[in-house]
Design a protein around this motif. Sequence first.
Motif, PDB file in Angstrom:
ATOM      1  N   PRO D 108       0.830  -1.216   0.000  1.00 19.21           N
ATOM      2  CA  PRO D 108       0.000   0.000   0.000  1.00 19.21           C
ATOM      3  C   PRO D 108       0.866   1.268   0.000  1.00 19.21           C
ATOM      4  O   PRO D 108       1.815   1.360   0.778  1.00 19.21           O
ATOM      5  CB  PRO D 108      -0.790  -0.118   1.320  1.00 19.21           C
ATOM      6  CG  PRO D 108      -0.833  -1.591   1.606  1.00 19.21           C
ATOM      7  CD  PRO D 108       0.461  -2.148   1.074  1.00 19.21           C
ATOM      8  N   GLY D 109       0.557   2.183  -0.898  1.00 21.25           N
ATOM      9  CA  GLY D 109       1.295   3.435  -0.987  1.00 21.25           C
ATOM     10  C   GLY D 109       2.482   3.387  -1.936  1.00 21.25           C
ATOM     11  O   GLY D 109       3.056   4.427  -2.248  1.00 21.25           O
ATOM     12  N   GLU D 110       2.854   2.199  -2.399  1.00 21.13           N
ATOM     13  CA  GLU D 110       3.962   2.122  -3.362  1.00 21.13           C
ATOM     14  C   GLU D 110       3.455   2.451  -4.758  1.00 21.13           C
ATOM     15  O   GLU D 110       2.356   2.047  -5.145  1.00 21.13           O
ATOM     16  CB  GLU D 110       4.627   0.738  -3.315  1.00 21.13           C
ATOM     17  CG  GLU D 110       5.468   0.562  -2.042  1.00 21.13           C
ATOM     18  CD  GLU D 110       6.171  -0.786  -1.951  1.00 21.13           C
ATOM     19  OE1 GLU D 110       6.991  -0.953  -1.041  1.00 21.13           O
ATOM     20  OE2 GLU D 110       5.897  -1.673  -2.781  1.00 21.13           O
ATOM     21  N   VAL D 111       4.268   3.152  -5.491  1.00 23.68           N
ATOM     22  CA  VAL D 111       3.852   3.650  -6.792  1.00 23.68           C
ATOM     23  C   VAL D 111       4.128   2.609  -7.883  1.00 23.68           C
ATOM     24  O   VAL D 111       5.207   2.017  -7.926  1.00 23.68           O
ATOM     25  CB  VAL D 111       4.607   4.950  -7.124  1.00 23.68           C
ATOM     26  CG1 VAL D 111       4.309   5.406  -8.545  1.00 23.68           C
ATOM     27  CG2 VAL D 111       4.244   6.035  -6.119  1.00 23.68           C
ATOM     28  N   VAL D 112       3.138   2.391  -8.742  1.00 24.00           N
ATOM     29  CA  VAL D 112       3.307   1.558  -9.935  1.00 24.00           C
ATOM     30  C   VAL D 112       3.232   2.475 -11.149  1.00 24.00           C
ATOM     31  O   VAL D 112       2.218   3.151 -11.366  1.00 24.00           O
ATOM     32  CB  VAL D 112       2.226   0.464 -10.028  1.00 24.00           C
ATOM     33  CG1 VAL D 112       2.432  -0.392 -11.271  1.00 24.00           C
ATOM     34  CG2 VAL D 112       2.227  -0.396  -8.767  1.00 24.00           C
TER      35      VAL D 112
END
Lengths: 209, 209, 209, 209
Positions: D108-112
């Motif tokens: 959660p919160g990690e950018v793709v």
Amino acid sequence: MSGTYDLRRTAVLLVDPYNDFLSEGGKIWPRVEPVAQEVGLLGNLRCVVGSAREVGARVVFVPHRRWEPGDYETWDHPNPTQRSIMERHSFARGTWGGEFHPDFQPQPGEVVIHEHWAQSGFANTDLDFQLKQHGISHVVLVGLLANTCIESTARFAMELGYHVTLVRDATAAFQPEMMHAAHELNGPTFAHAILTTAELVAALREGAA
Amino acid sequence: MSGTYDLRRTAVLLVDPYNDFLSEGGKIWPRVEPVAQEVGLLGNLRCVVGSAREVGARVVFVPHRRWEPGDYETWDHPNPTQRSIMERHSFARGTWGGEFHPDFQPQPGEVVIHEHWAQSGFANTDLDFQLKQHGISHVVLVGLLANTCIESTARFAMELGYHVTLVRDATAAFQPEMMHAAHELNGPTFAHAILTTAELVAALREGAA
Amino acid sequence: MSGTYDLRRTAVLLVDPYNDFLSEGGKIWPRVEPVAQEVGLLGNLRCVVGSAREVGARVVFVPHRRWEPGDYETWDHPNPTQRSIMERHSFARGTWGGEFHPDFQPQPGEVVIHEHWAQSGFANTDLDFQLKQHGISHVVLVGLLANTCIESTARFAMELGYHVTLVRDATAAFQPEMMHAAHELNGPTFAHAILTTAELVAALREGAA
Amino acid sequence: MSGTYDLRRTAVLLVDPYNDFLSEGGKIWPRVEPVAQEVGLLGNLRCVVGSAREVGARVVFVPHRRWEPGDYETWDHPNPTQRSIMERHSFARGTWGGEFHPDFQPQPGEVVIHEHWAQSGFANTDLDFQLKQHGISHVVLVGLLANTCIESTARFAMELGYHVTLVRDATAAFQPEMMHAAHELNGPTFAHAILTTAELVAALREGAA
């Protein structure tokens, strides 16, 4: 200003044709409606897109980011429009407002570009690349809004080396003075042609002759 | 809108400070003069640039292409401004008009970006790269013209992920309504702060405190 | 791999043809010379450039930054090549080493791109823009070095949507295994054609027929 | 070469961690397996990603285009890799091969990032923009393949002004000589640091101290 178009090298860029912008009940339609009605936006968009398909010019869809939960929240500095989207959830993914208007659906083989985060359809997307892979040198910009996404996409297109056409009655804005700014104050400094829908359609047909 | 600035990460972008734009006898000065006088452009530019140097924010020069014989002549589609430059030879290389105004000369160690061909100081230049190599995340735009080079550079800066500040009285345009378009209609959709020179200088000094 | 070329849309990109790279007495020539002699670099470059001009394909000069005092000194992180240039002053502006080799001088009307700071002729320059304004879709890369500036410019060209041709004997590198890496290991993953000078010249002439 | 990392400004870019590349049964795993086993790829990737999360450096997912029916078919010139994907349907959308390996799932919160069409994770995507909006100046590249997507992403990162770290045993390639080219021939010309996983983890922990 006029324009002549080699149809194999011309693309109509249809920017942000979402229900939220273009349909009764859309979240932003009430702010767009007065200008849209005045210029005949929906009819002109149908006319531009239909004519392009008829003569064989490419139609390219250039969609804004569909809002998702979490959007912009970890960013250092979302812009004012993005901060407002965080509240109103414009073009929310998975909702009717974030679908393309029923009259503006991609046809088989038409390219849909990566969603843009802000105003320019070229910024942080594959638009320039896809235009090159399809041999496009001339772009015609229609859709919304005249002074934000359309204008930024047009300014970027010119800086990237494209021939740029604006269509003054196939776009809209929140206020008439924004249309004036887009087409009378700013557009004439960077756009190669600023046409009406009728003039554009005539030019496309001339290209097909 | 206000702004707070980490001075090590803030740069003032000084756009097109040529004699042709800013000095008595300059080719374009007569068209700029009414608005420039009204807002106090020269004094405000001196104030912004001086304050930035004083507090240790970086000043970066962002110059337009200096016209040379042959410019644009082999291009498929120069834009309207470029076609006009082909006739009036604005900012001609090797002439007084193409020199920076005497009050706006780069100091030792200040970066001068590659010349831009059209409106955006980022397009086809090393501006983004130089800002990254100097750790800049916040840009403040001053110089000319409010609705062309300043606005395009600002729109690009936002799309590139920078925090963007406009300074409403440290720029000018050919007509008052172009200033209105830049700062009241368009700027509020993409800029993170739109300040007066006095507000900017106060914010920079606060950053230095 | 072969290639067919519409000459109106094809450009030869001549990368970094400096005396420091190509001439007896140049600072880097001793490191290039073994491979250059083996492939017949100088003769092949003359042949490619001469043939392009003969058939009417565009020749575009893509020069590396000419070193100046102060270069890279204020940057957060110059790369290893740039750190080395800070010591050896390669392609110093105003020196013979920073001039183009006498056999590779721009002819009237030929475009010279902004100097690139690192390896890719597209990065932070007007190369993509100038190619678009001249209707170019196909680029042929020759010059130096095979695995640095040529390879990066080629990788960028492919990502930007261009058709990319490498010419295996119209370039050189410091070691034979770098040539092998460029043309046998990496090039085949991104380049559309990898030709010899003889094959390229034949293809260009075929395009002219 | 060593490296020091401000963890708030450092991101690990995890490139193409698909089952097709990394898992038994993946379409391309057989070609990757020999080098992957030799360097201990899977364990090292777990170690790099786990350490980054532990010390608070950002992990960013940089995925290749998942193949869909119609891909590349209307393009003027797909590159050799893309032509091969048209036949083997690598990373096909909606299939197991086009899913991330189970050990490398976004938290959660990690950018793709937007999917890249070719080799560079920056080209035609929002990678540069997202890095700026998260204050990143230093990138560490891990994943696949060493001489294609990792190398192109690294070359672009350097040209964009980032500090670039390669990790020689947290990547793989089809042949050992491609690893050699990436880390001994090419990387040293553009990367600021080329580390082992153990060295990187030590440097990250030092940054956290």
